[in-house]
Design an enzyme around this catalytic site. Structure first.
Site, PDB file in Angstrom:
ATOM      1  N   HIS A  53       2.650   9.123   4.736  1.00 56.54           N
ATOM      2  CA  HIS A  53       1.446   8.335   4.487  1.00 56.54           C
ATOM      3  C   HIS A  53       0.272   9.274   4.261  1.00 56.54           C
ATOM      4  O   HIS A  53       0.217  10.343   4.872  1.00 56.54           O
ATOM      5  CB  HIS A  53       1.153   7.416   5.684  1.00 56.54           C
ATOM      6  CG  HIS A  53       0.223   6.289   5.325  1.00 56.54           C
ATOM      7  ND1 HIS A  53      -1.137   6.421   5.377  1.00 56.54           N
ATOM      8  CD2 HIS A  53       0.481   5.031   4.879  1.00 56.54           C
ATOM      9  CE1 HIS A  53      -1.688   5.283   4.980  1.00 56.54           C
ATOM     10  NE2 HIS A  53      -0.736   4.427   4.673  1.00 56.54           N
TER      11      HIS A  53
ATOM     12  N   GLU B  20       6.253   0.222   5.101  1.00 56.43           N
ATOM     13  CA  GLU B  20       7.195  -0.331   4.142  1.00 56.43           C
ATOM     14  C   GLU B  20       8.629  -0.390   4.666  1.00 56.43           C
ATOM     15  O   GLU B  20       9.423  -1.201   4.192  1.00 56.43           O
ATOM     16  CB  GLU B  20       7.166   0.506   2.843  1.00 56.43           C
ATOM     17  CG  GLU B  20       5.804   0.593   2.192  1.00 56.43           C
ATOM     18  CD  GLU B  20       5.391  -0.688   1.496  1.00 56.43           C
ATOM     19  OE1 GLU B  20       5.519  -1.754   2.115  1.00 56.43           O
ATOM     20  OE2 GLU B  20       4.951  -0.606   0.355  1.00 56.43           O
TER      21      GLU B  20
END
Ligand code: ACO
Length: 359
Positions: free
Chosen positions: A246, A301
């Site tokens: 991320h 996700e």
């Protein structure tokens, strides 16, 4: 100058704060823990848009207003538009959304909040050769989304799980799709245009397009014992492991655990969850070995994929469901940008050739 605008601060916002070092997400003064699992889609929309849309119906009237917007969109867009089913579901909902008249008023906000629910369910049914199911305006949006998709009412647990997901992804600072929405809103192009920009940015695999490939990865791995070899081979090919890493978080994404909790509460396939956990552990171990100087942790996700699969969404439609949750954030950010009134127009450094001087 910073490639990818890393560390560039481009907005003041009252909407959300992402603390990447502590792994903390705050939306309008509430921690993710307070919101996820305790808040409906409608309550979250009211919270995020509070103060930005003066004519938006009060919370007690919002479910009915959203239900009416779903019914209107079904009649005016789904029944009339001839959107080719050869497009993927994200392209289909983008094409249908583009048919909503642009504007900045409360009616446009309501239509845009309702649009991904109606268009996602209709797109998936049309792709399977099934007739779209008309909305039930009396239901809350999460329950109606599942009902329009499957043609039968969901259980309370299924509707609650979808609400948990939609609230969890409602907003997340100045992510790529939200920035795109703010740029478009800053030109005063209208909220439909801002949301279309958001959908377009979201669909890329480095942003909201990752959970579909997570399912492909789990299916290809098949059993926990295959995880390490499969993941090593993927990294040897130069692939990125979907659902990990991320830009902001240097610790585990707090949304991953909010969604894992929702999967457990749903009582989804425990074998699938066990496989996912084994793959996650193997991936984290390998990423630590291969990228010792970069903390790569599980992102939202990974468990998004499992939760939406358990709710009966197909992997190619996961991004549409993400858009359903994130539209709340896109609209709030677009409105905040419009209220600030400043056109977003950064500069670039020209590094190409200069015209030749005349001799
Ligand atoms: N798998 C393998 N390696 C990775 C991964 C990953 N998932 N993520 C980052 N890396 C590596 C990069 O290759 C790079 O290595 P290098 O320095 O040797 O070139 C290093 O880690 C740093 O990566 P960056 O590209 O600087 O990380 P960035 O902040 O730009 O990327 C991103 C973040 C795009 C999310 C990235 O981690 C990624 O591609 N993840 C996989 C896709 C994914 O899960 N996307 C969903 C993100 S969550 C969301 O948007 C809602």
């Amino acid at each position: 100058m910073s490639d990818g605008l890393e560390d560039v601060v481009a907005a003041h916002t009252v909407l959300s704060e992402v603390d990447g070092a502590a792994g903390r997400l705050v939306m309008r003064g509430h921690s993710l823990d307070e919101l996820a699992g305790h808040t409906s889609f409608e309550e979250m929309a009211a919270l995020m848009l509070d103060g930005f849309v003066p004519d938006l119906p009060a919370m007690k009237d919002l479910p009915a207003a959203l239900g009416a917007a779903r019914a209107e969109l079904f009649e005016t867009v789904v029944r009339k538009a001839a959107v080719p089913t050869t497009l993927g579901p994200v392209e289909m909902i983008r094409a249908m959304t583009a048919l909503i008249p642009d504007g900045e008023d409360a009616g446009t906000v309501l239509r845009l909040l309702a649009a991904p629910a109606v268009f996602t369910a209709a797109s998936l049914r049309l792709q399977r050769g099934l007739a779209p199911v008309a909305p039930d305006p009396a239901l809350l949006q999460a329950a109606d989304t599942l009902r329009m998709l499957h043609g039968k009412a969901p259980t309370l647990q299924q509707a609650a799980a979808l609400d948990t997901y939609l609230v969890t992804v409602a907003d997340h600072g100045l992510n790529a799709s939200t920035f795109a929405s703010r740029v478009v809103a800053s030109t005063r192009a209208g909220l439909v245009s801002a949301v279309l920009a958001g959908i377009s940015a979201l669909k890329g695999p480095l942003h909201g397009g990752a959970p579909g490939p997570v399912i492909e990865m789990l299916d290809a791995i098949g059993t926990p014992g295959n995880a390490r070899a499969w993941l090593e081979a993927a990294l040897d090919r130069g692939d990125r492991l979907m659902g990990f890493g991320h830009r902001i978080y240097r610790v585990r994404d707090p949304r991953a655990d909010a969604l894992k909790g929702a999967i457990r509460r749903l009582g989804a396939d425990s074998g699938r969850l066990a496989l996912a956990e084994a793959v996650e552990q193997a991936a984290l171990a390998i990423l630590r070995e291969r990228k010792p100087n970069r903390t790569l942790e599980t992102n939202v996700e990974f468990y998004t994929a499992l939760l939406l699969e358990a709710l009966g969404f197909t992997p190619d439609s996961f991004t549409c469901v993400f858009a359903l949750g994130r539209t709340t954030g896109w609209l709030a950010h677009a409105k905040e940008q419009i209220a600030g009134g400043r056109l977003i127009r950064p500069q670039s450094v020209y590094v190409g050739p200069q015209p030749r001087q005349a001799a």
